[in-house]
Design an enzyme around this catalytic site. Structure first.
Site, PDB file in Angstrom:
ATOM      1  N   LYS A   1      62.329  85.447  90.590  1.00  0.00           N
ATOM      2  CA  LYS A   1      61.369  86.550  90.454  1.00  0.00           C
ATOM      3  C   LYS A   1      61.986  87.743  89.714  1.00  0.00           C
ATOM      4  CE  LYS A   1      58.587  85.235  94.495  1.00  0.00           C
ATOM      5  NZ  LYS A   1      57.974  85.694  95.790  1.00  0.00           N
TER       6      LYS A   1
ATOM      7  N   TYR B   1      48.850  82.887  92.163  1.00  0.00           N
ATOM      8  CA  TYR B   1      48.789  83.237  93.591  1.00  0.00           C
ATOM      9  C   TYR B   1      47.348  83.316  94.093  1.00  0.00           C
ATOM     10  CZ  TYR B   1      53.801  84.205  94.239  1.00  0.00           C
ATOM     11  OH  TYR B   1      55.173  84.092  94.379  1.00  0.00           O
TER      12      TYR B   1
ATOM     13  N   GLU C   1      51.605  73.582  90.530  1.00  0.00           N
ATOM     14  CA  GLU C   1      52.364  74.703  89.961  1.00  0.00           C
ATOM     15  C   GLU C   1      53.149  74.269  88.723  1.00  0.00           C
ATOM     16  OE1 GLU C   1      54.603  76.117  93.329  1.00  0.00           O
ATOM     17  OE2 GLU C   1      52.811  76.909  94.307  1.00  0.00           O
TER      18      GLU C   1
ATOM     19  N   ASN D   1      61.316  89.398  96.966  1.00  0.00           N
ATOM     20  CA  ASN D   1      62.146  88.443  97.714  1.00  0.00           C
ATOM     21  C   ASN D   1      62.799  87.361  96.837  1.00  0.00           C
ATOM     22  OD1 ASN D   1      59.854  86.969  97.263  1.00  0.00           O
ATOM     23  ND2 ASN D   1      59.390  86.584  99.410  1.00  0.00           N
TER      24      ASN D   1
ATOM     25  N   PHE E   1      48.273  92.104 100.636  1.00  0.00           N
ATOM     26  CA  PHE E   1      49.428  92.320  99.755  1.00  0.00           C
ATOM     27  C   PHE E   1      49.212  91.774  98.338  1.00  0.00           C
ATOM     28  CE2 PHE E   1      50.193  88.385 102.204  1.00  0.00           C
ATOM     29  CZ  PHE E   1      50.365  87.462 101.181  1.00  0.00           C
TER      30      PHE E   1
HETATM   31  P1  RTP Z   1      56.464  82.245  97.615  1.00  0.00           P
HETATM   32  O1  RTP Z   1      55.075  81.641  97.562  1.00  0.00           O
HETATM   33  O2  RTP Z   1      56.635  83.431  96.711  1.00  0.00           O
HETATM   34  O3  RTP Z   1      57.516  81.196  97.439  1.00  0.00           O
HETATM   35  O4  RTP Z   1      56.734  82.796  99.074  1.00  0.00           O
HETATM   36  P2  RTP Z   1      56.405  82.096 100.441  1.00  0.00           P
HETATM   37  O5  RTP Z   1      55.794  80.743 100.231  1.00  0.00           O
HETATM   38  O6  RTP Z   1      57.636  82.152 101.267  1.00  0.00           O
HETATM   39  O7  RTP Z   1      55.338  83.091 101.026  1.00  0.00           O
HETATM   40  P3  RTP Z   1      53.740  83.123 100.821  1.00  0.00           P
HETATM   41  O8  RTP Z   1      53.124  83.183 102.174  1.00  0.00           O
HETATM   42  O9  RTP Z   1      53.294  82.052  99.892  1.00  0.00           O
HETATM   43  O10 RTP Z   1      53.527  84.536 100.128  1.00  0.00           O
HETATM   44  C1  RTP Z   1      53.711  84.710  98.745  1.00  0.00           C
HETATM   45  C2  RTP Z   1      54.446  85.992  98.500  1.00  0.00           C
HETATM   46  O11 RTP Z   1      53.641  87.091  98.908  1.00  0.00           O
HETATM   47  C3  RTP Z   1      54.459  88.116  99.446  1.00  0.00           C
HETATM   48  N1  RTP Z   1      54.080  88.395 100.815  1.00  0.00           N
HETATM   49  N2  RTP Z   1      54.006  89.598 101.278  1.00  0.00           N
HETATM   50  N3  RTP Z   1      53.682  91.838 102.953  1.00  0.00           N
HETATM   51  C4  RTP Z   1      53.450  90.616 103.429  1.00  0.00           C
HETATM   52  O12 RTP Z   1      53.088  90.419 104.569  1.00  0.00           O
HETATM   53  C5  RTP Z   1      53.638  89.495 102.543  1.00  0.00           C
HETATM   54  N4  RTP Z   1      53.464  88.242 102.863  1.00  0.00           N
HETATM   55  C6  RTP Z   1      53.735  87.536 101.756  1.00  0.00           C
HETATM   56  C7  RTP Z   1      55.880  87.631  99.433  1.00  0.00           C
HETATM   57  O13 RTP Z   1      56.539  88.193  98.311  1.00  0.00           O
HETATM   58  C8  RTP Z   1      55.747  86.140  99.291  1.00  0.00           C
HETATM   59  O14 RTP Z   1      56.854  85.592  98.643  1.00  0.00           O
END
Ligand code: RTP
Ligand code: MG
Length: 143
Positions: A11, A51, A128, A114, A59
């Site tokens: 990122k 996304y 993806e 992150n 968010f």
């Molecule tokens: P990613 O898709 O980026 O690999 O991350 P992830 O699966 O671990 O998490 P996901 O639930 O898919 O969320 C995508 C991205 O959104 C941001 N996020 N912010 N503030 C919040 O509560 C929150 N929750 C998610 C994070 O940057 C996350 O990587």
């Protein structure tokens, strides 16, 4: 376990911190092979599409703004159990919860910034990968 592919993003925060090589080193040390990679600067539409599943979440706008704030490295990684392996190497979404030695524990500043993305299942990996790469851009690794 069959050989699997997953999709990875380094990122904008991690690219800005010059961590591209350090992060690829973790993938390669874990036996994941790079089969495609490029640097791209996402525009709003591309980030929103990527996304889309989070479009109703509070968010979402901040996430799109962050993901378009600078270039990212997108990659396809291949290996045994690659989707889960890659998720393990990344660590929990919130770096405060990420296990020691994971990428997010070591390199992420916050849940919003992150460092890395990884597909969460084989079906999302396929979607993806196709969102960023044509079949011709994927290089089979025979050794
Ligand atoms: P990613 O898709 O980026 O690999 O991350 P992830 O699966 O671990 O998490 P996901 O639930 O898919 O969320 C995508 C991205 O959104 C941001 N996020 N912010 N503030 C919040 O509560 C929150 N929750 C998610 C994070 O940057 C996350 O990587
Ligand atoms: Mg996710």
């Amino acid at each position: 376990m069959a050989i699997e592919r997953t999709f990875s993003i380094i990122k904008p925060d991690a690219v800005a911190k010059n961590l591209v090589g350090a992060i690829y080193q973790r993938f390669e040390a874990a036996g994941l092979k790079v089969v495609a990679a490029k640097m791209v600067h996402l525009d709003k539409a591309k980030a929103e599409g990527f996304y889309a599943e989070h479009s109703e979440r509070p968010f979402f706008n901040a996430l799109v703004e962050f993901m378009t704030s600078g270039p990212v490295m997108v990659s396809v990684l291949e290996g045994e159990n690659a989707v889960l392996r890659h998720r393990e190497i990344m660590g929990a979404t919130n770096p405060a919860d990420a296990l020691a030695g994971t990428l997010r524990a070591d390199y992420a500043d916050s849940i919003d910034e992150n460092a890395v993305h990884g597909s969460d299942a084989p079906a999302s990996a396929a979607r993806e990968i196709a969102y960023f790469f044509s079949d011709e851009e994927l290089c089979p690794r025979t050794r």
